[in-house]
Scaffold this active site. Structure first.
Site, PDB file in Angstrom:
ATOM      1  N   ARG A 168      -8.405   1.745   7.977  1.00  0.00           N
ATOM      2  CA  ARG A 168      -8.527   2.100   6.544  1.00  0.00           C
ATOM      3  C   ARG A 168      -9.720   3.025   6.262  1.00  0.00           C
ATOM      4  O   ARG A 168     -10.357   2.940   5.217  1.00  0.00           O
ATOM      5  CB  ARG A 168      -8.644   0.854   5.658  1.00  0.00           C
ATOM      6  N   SER A 244      -3.175  -3.972  -1.206  1.00  0.00           N
ATOM      7  CA  SER A 244      -4.307  -4.826  -0.812  1.00  0.00           C
ATOM      8  C   SER A 244      -5.562  -4.355  -1.524  1.00  0.00           C
ATOM      9  O   SER A 244      -5.898  -3.166  -1.457  1.00  0.00           O
ATOM     10  CB  SER A 244      -4.555  -4.732   0.698  1.00  0.00           C
ATOM     11  N   GLU A 340     -10.829  -2.095  -0.499  1.00  0.00           N
ATOM     12  CA  GLU A 340     -10.018  -0.994   0.056  1.00  0.00           C
ATOM     13  C   GLU A 340      -9.742   0.034  -1.040  1.00  0.00           C
ATOM     14  O   GLU A 340      -9.697   1.234  -0.806  1.00  0.00           O
ATOM     15  CB  GLU A 340      -8.699  -1.546   0.608  1.00  0.00           C
TER      16      GLU A 340
HETATM   17  P1  FAD Z   1      -4.349   8.138  -4.837  1.00  0.00           P
HETATM   18  O1  FAD Z   1      -4.390   6.726  -5.300  1.00  0.00           O
HETATM   19  O2  FAD Z   1      -3.932   9.166  -5.794  1.00  0.00           O
HETATM   20  O3  FAD Z   1      -5.767   8.520  -4.238  1.00  0.00           O
HETATM   21  C1  FAD Z   1      -6.435   7.655  -3.354  1.00  0.00           C
HETATM   22  C2  FAD Z   1      -7.758   8.315  -2.934  1.00  0.00           C
HETATM   23  O4  FAD Z   1      -7.487   9.466  -2.147  1.00  0.00           O
HETATM   24  C3  FAD Z   1      -8.592   8.807  -4.130  1.00  0.00           C
HETATM   25  O5  FAD Z   1      -9.940   8.653  -3.794  1.00  0.00           O
HETATM   26  C4  FAD Z   1      -8.212  10.279  -4.233  1.00  0.00           C
HETATM   27  O6  FAD Z   1      -9.237  11.062  -4.821  1.00  0.00           O
HETATM   28  C5  FAD Z   1      -8.009  10.644  -2.767  1.00  0.00           C
HETATM   29  N1  FAD Z   1      -6.998  11.701  -2.582  1.00  0.00           N
HETATM   30  C6  FAD Z   1      -5.670  11.623  -2.882  1.00  0.00           C
HETATM   31  N2  FAD Z   1      -5.055  12.766  -2.535  1.00  0.00           N
HETATM   32  C7  FAD Z   1      -6.005  13.584  -2.009  1.00  0.00           C
HETATM   33  C8  FAD Z   1      -5.991  14.919  -1.490  1.00  0.00           C
HETATM   34  N3  FAD Z   1      -4.865  15.640  -1.426  1.00  0.00           N
HETATM   35  N4  FAD Z   1      -7.161  15.447  -1.053  1.00  0.00           N
HETATM   36  C9  FAD Z   1      -8.308  14.739  -1.110  1.00  0.00           C
HETATM   37  N5  FAD Z   1      -8.385  13.478  -1.608  1.00  0.00           N
HETATM   38  C10 FAD Z   1      -7.244  12.912  -2.040  1.00  0.00           C
HETATM   39  N6  FAD Z   1      -1.772   1.358   1.884  1.00  0.00           N
HETATM   40  C11 FAD Z   1      -1.651   1.145   3.218  1.00  0.00           C
HETATM   41  O7  FAD Z   1      -2.428   1.701   4.009  1.00  0.00           O
HETATM   42  N7  FAD Z   1      -0.683   0.335   3.715  1.00  0.00           N
HETATM   43  C12 FAD Z   1       0.191  -0.316   2.935  1.00  0.00           C
HETATM   44  O8  FAD Z   1       1.049  -1.039   3.403  1.00  0.00           O
HETATM   45  C13 FAD Z   1       0.106  -0.118   1.522  1.00  0.00           C
HETATM   46  N8  FAD Z   1       0.942  -0.751   0.669  1.00  0.00           N
HETATM   47  C14 FAD Z   1       0.825  -0.574  -0.680  1.00  0.00           C
HETATM   48  C15 FAD Z   1       1.704  -1.248  -1.528  1.00  0.00           C
HETATM   49  C16 FAD Z   1       1.627  -1.088  -2.899  1.00  0.00           C
HETATM   50  C17 FAD Z   1       2.596  -1.817  -3.809  1.00  0.00           C
HETATM   51  C18 FAD Z   1       0.641  -0.220  -3.454  1.00  0.00           C
HETATM   52  C19 FAD Z   1       0.560  -0.023  -4.939  1.00  0.00           C
HETATM   53  C20 FAD Z   1      -0.243   0.438  -2.618  1.00  0.00           C
HETATM   54  C21 FAD Z   1      -0.169   0.264  -1.217  1.00  0.00           C
HETATM   55  N9  FAD Z   1      -1.059   0.916  -0.324  1.00  0.00           N
HETATM   56  C22 FAD Z   1      -0.915   0.747   1.023  1.00  0.00           C
HETATM   57  C23 FAD Z   1      -2.134   1.781  -0.852  1.00  0.00           C
HETATM   58  C24 FAD Z   1      -1.673   3.235  -1.175  1.00  0.00           C
HETATM   59  O9  FAD Z   1      -0.284   3.315  -1.312  1.00  0.00           O
HETATM   60  C25 FAD Z   1      -2.122   4.224  -0.100  1.00  0.00           C
HETATM   61  O10 FAD Z   1      -3.513   4.200   0.035  1.00  0.00           O
HETATM   62  C26 FAD Z   1      -1.675   5.649  -0.409  1.00  0.00           C
HETATM   63  O11 FAD Z   1      -1.936   6.497   0.687  1.00  0.00           O
HETATM   64  C27 FAD Z   1      -2.344   6.231  -1.664  1.00  0.00           C
HETATM   65  O12 FAD Z   1      -1.702   7.458  -1.968  1.00  0.00           O
HETATM   66  P2  FAD Z   1      -1.869   8.144  -3.402  1.00  0.00           P
HETATM   67  O13 FAD Z   1      -1.283   9.496  -3.325  1.00  0.00           O
HETATM   68  O14 FAD Z   1      -1.313   7.241  -4.442  1.00  0.00           O
HETATM   69  O15 FAD Z   1      -3.449   8.212  -3.512  1.00  0.00           O
HETATM   70  N1  EPU Z   2      -1.655 -14.723   4.265  1.00  0.00           N
HETATM   71  C1  EPU Z   2      -2.107 -15.826   3.555  1.00  0.00           C
HETATM   72  N2  EPU Z   2      -1.841 -15.859   2.218  1.00  0.00           N
HETATM   73  C2  EPU Z   2      -1.135 -14.899   1.582  1.00  0.00           C
HETATM   74  C3  EPU Z   2      -0.659 -13.795   2.320  1.00  0.00           C
HETATM   75  C4  EPU Z   2      -0.942 -13.729   3.674  1.00  0.00           C
HETATM   76  O1  EPU Z   2      -2.730 -16.746   4.099  1.00  0.00           O
HETATM   77  O2  EPU Z   2      -0.969 -15.001   0.362  1.00  0.00           O
HETATM   78  C5  EPU Z   2      -2.015 -14.650   5.701  1.00  0.00           C
HETATM   79  C6  EPU Z   2      -0.916 -15.109   6.641  1.00  0.00           C
HETATM   80  O3  EPU Z   2      -1.532 -15.770   7.714  1.00  0.00           O
HETATM   81  C7  EPU Z   2      -0.303 -13.806   7.128  1.00  0.00           C
HETATM   82  C8  EPU Z   2      -1.517 -12.888   7.152  1.00  0.00           C
HETATM   83  O4  EPU Z   2      -2.307 -13.301   6.039  1.00  0.00           O
HETATM   84  O5  EPU Z   2       0.253 -13.945   8.408  1.00  0.00           O
HETATM   85  C9  EPU Z   2      -1.205 -11.399   7.051  1.00  0.00           C
HETATM   86  O6  EPU Z   2      -0.433 -11.153   5.880  1.00  0.00           O
HETATM   87  P1  EPU Z   2       0.466  -9.844   5.725  1.00  0.00           P
HETATM   88  O7  EPU Z   2       1.320  -9.674   6.924  1.00  0.00           O
HETATM   89  O8  EPU Z   2       1.144  -9.935   4.405  1.00  0.00           O
HETATM   90  O9  EPU Z   2      -0.554  -8.649   5.758  1.00  0.00           O
HETATM   91  P2  EPU Z   2      -2.029  -8.420   5.191  1.00  0.00           P
HETATM   92  O10 EPU Z   2      -2.987  -8.543   6.324  1.00  0.00           O
HETATM   93  O11 EPU Z   2      -2.301  -9.231   3.988  1.00  0.00           O
HETATM   94  C10 EPU Z   2      -1.983  -5.884   5.786  1.00  0.00           C
HETATM   95  C11 EPU Z   2      -2.311  -4.591   5.095  1.00  0.00           C
HETATM   96  C12 EPU Z   2      -1.152  -4.165   4.204  1.00  0.00           C
HETATM   97  C13 EPU Z   2       0.100  -3.991   5.064  1.00  0.00           C
HETATM   98  C14 EPU Z   2       0.401  -5.318   5.752  1.00  0.00           C
HETATM   99  C15 EPU Z   2       1.578  -5.232   6.697  1.00  0.00           C
HETATM  100  C16 EPU Z   2      -4.720  -4.490   4.871  1.00  0.00           C
HETATM  101  C17 EPU Z   2      -5.876  -4.575   3.958  1.00  0.00           C
HETATM  102  N3  EPU Z   2      -3.524  -4.721   4.334  1.00  0.00           N
HETATM  103  O12 EPU Z   2      -1.909  -6.885   4.775  1.00  0.00           O
HETATM  104  O13 EPU Z   2      -1.483  -2.917   3.604  1.00  0.00           O
HETATM  105  O14 EPU Z   2       1.199  -3.598   4.292  1.00  0.00           O
HETATM  106  O15 EPU Z   2      -0.756  -5.746   6.515  1.00  0.00           O
HETATM  107  O16 EPU Z   2       1.212  -4.557   7.845  1.00  0.00           O
HETATM  108  O17 EPU Z   2      -4.892  -4.194   6.049  1.00  0.00           O
HETATM  109  C18 EPU Z   2      -2.551  -1.973   1.699  1.00  0.00           C
HETATM  110  O18 EPU Z   2      -3.366  -1.495   2.498  1.00  0.00           O
HETATM  111  O19 EPU Z   2      -2.596  -1.746   0.474  1.00  0.00           O
HETATM  112  C19 EPU Z   2      -1.491  -2.829   2.217  1.00  0.00           C
HETATM  113  C20 EPU Z   2      -0.587  -3.420   1.436  1.00  0.00           C
END
Ligand code: FAD
Ligand code: EPU
Length: 346
Positions: A168, A244, A340
């Site tokens: 991240r 997250s 994050e």
């Molecule tokens: P924004 O929110 O618009 O921007 C994020 C940051 O990046 C800001 O600081 C912005 O200034 C900067 N930025 C954006 N675009 C540019 C650019 N072109 N040049 C320079 N800076 C820039 N993340 C994960 O890693 N894994 C996940 O599984 C995951 N699941 C998600 C699930 C949900 C429901 C939600 C709401 C979010 C999740 N995220 C996850 C977080 C998010 O989707 C990612 O971080 C994504 O890459 C953000 O993209 P964005 O275009 O919306 O960025």
């Molecule tokens: N768990 C709990 N309680 C909960 C949920 C999860 O105890 O309410 C525990 C369980 O043991 C589970 C473990 O946490 O096995 C991991 O949970 P999960 O697989 O849902 O993933 P996470 O670690 O919570 C990370 C990323 C997610 C990504 C998922 C799947 C980070 C900060 N988050 O979540 O990314 O989608 O793994 O790979 O690394 C994001 O970055 O925004 C994001 C959603």
């Protein structure tokens, strides 16, 4: 002087532009869809004080109004740079929707990003925090990031090691680089007609085995990931959130052993760097926050790591709640959670 394609609007609500659904106002707001307009950004930054590059707004928390100009990225286009029997190299404009790009790759049978299905946001934000999910990080497939240096008015290229990718993290997320670079393009190396896949994380393999088509290919991996995500993560269209809220902490093996004595059921994943990753969701859940509603915010009932906006939360209210969560985890487990989500204003 402004380019005709960039219309600057004043005092704009950012509510439609962030998945948390927070009401905050920007002094000025403009859509950027032409690379020529990048050369205007330094003077706009000087005029309005601060600049924020915004993609899908799915990883930001507005804790106040933004006293500056927001540039909403809408650069578009996918270009094939080269290919051989094994690999294809693609230059993708940063404003392209991430999930659309994933679906495009799956349709063409190009492997490497199928596990990253349904992550909201833009291609340009993907390297920013090295997006990851289901055993894959985007750093595995990025060969180059092209960014416009706003202060210098030049394009700079970052090969994979120069991006300093980590969990991240990247060079673009470092505090000294905030508001400095506009990522314009990301170059990917994807695998043509792949024969090996990553199905080891969570229930991916189980879902595929239980489906009618149990042969493994990009489409059913993507569908399995989508199914898991839809079960666990709240849809921002229904409940405001930014995924997250905190990173999963990495602690020393010694600290892990101390915790395991008191909490033998603590999930823990040893890493190659000698540290151990602990799921922040578990720590938060065991502090009693999961599903708890606090005013207009709280931690989601299916995923304790996701902080939600029940409709009327302010960024300050969510920030305060997040601090309370951090404090309780620190007190109970002696672990300091790092956010994050990007707090704006930065
Ligand atoms: P924004 O929110 O618009 O921007 C994020 C940051 O990046 C800001 O600081 C912005 O200034 C900067 N930025 C954006 N675009 C540019 C650019 N072109 N040049 C320079 N800076 C820039 N993340 C994960 O890693 N894994 C996940 O599984 C995951 N699941 C998600 C699930 C949900 C429901 C939600 C709401 C979010 C999740 N995220 C996850 C977080 C998010 O989707 C990612 O971080 C994504 O890459 C953000 O993209 P964005 O275009 O919306 O960025
Ligand atoms: N768990 C709990 N309680 C909960 C949920 C999860 O105890 O309410 C525990 C369980 O043991 C589970 C473990 O946490 O096995 C991991 O949970 P999960 O697989 O849902 O993933 P996470 O670690 O919570 C990370 C990323 C997610 C990504 C998922 C799947 C980070 C900060 N988050 O979540 O990314 O989608 O793994 O790979 O690394 C994001 O970055 O925004 C994001 C959603």
């Amino acid at each position: 002087m402004t380019h005709p394609s960039m219309k600057i609007k004043k005092h704009i609500s950012l509510k439609p532009y962030n998945t948390f659904g927070i009401e905050a106002y920007a002094d000025a707001f403009a859509i950027l869809e032409d690379k020529e307009d990048l050369f205007l950004l330094q003077s706009l930054k000087e005029q309005y004080g601060k600049i924020l590059i915004l993609g899908g707004g799915s990883n930001v928390l507005f804790t106040d109004n933004f006293k500056g100009i927001v540039i909403h990225n809408q650069l578009s286009g996918i270009e094939i740079l080269s290919q051989d029997d094994q690999y294809i190299h693609l230059k993708v404009a940063s404003g392209v929707n991430w999930h659309s790009f994933v679906l495009h790759a799956i349709k063409k049978n190009w492997g490497g990003i199928e596990n990253l299905s349904l992550i909201p946001g833009t291609v340009g934000a993907a390297p920013m925090q090295n997006i990851g999910a289901y055993g894959v990080e985007v750093k595995n497939v990025i060969t180059k990031v092209t960014a416009f240096n706003i202060e210098k008015g030049i394009f700079e290229e970052f090969d994979n090691p120069s991006c300093q990718f980590a969990y991240r993290e990247s060079i673009f997320k470092h505090p000294e680089n905030k508001g400095k670079y506009f990522i314009t393009d990301v170059t990917f190396q994807l695998i043509k007609n792949p024969t090996t896949f990553n199905t080891s994380y969570g229930d991916i393999q189980k879902i595929i085995d239980a489906s009618q088509d149990s042969t493994i290919h990009l489409k059913n991996i993507s569908e399995a990931v989508i199914k898991i995500r839809q079960q666990k993560l709240p849809d921002p269209k229904e409940l405001g959130n930014a995924g997250s809220f905190f990173k999963n902490p990495e602690i020393t093996n010694e600290e892990t052993n101390i915790l395991l004595k008191e909490y033998p059921q603590l999930p823990h994943y040893p890493l190659s760097n000698g540290k151990t990753k602990i799921p922040a969701a578990w720590l938060i859940e065991h502090c009693g926050w999961k599903g708890l509603k606090v005013g207009n915010t709280g931690n989601h009932c299916q995923q304790a790591l996701v902080i939600v906006n029940y409709g009327k939360a302010t960024g300050q209210e969510i920030k305060l709640h997040a601090q309370n969560v951090q404090e309780s985890v620190l007190k109970k487990f002696n672990i300091s959670l790092q956010t994050e989500v990007n707090f704006i204003p930065y």
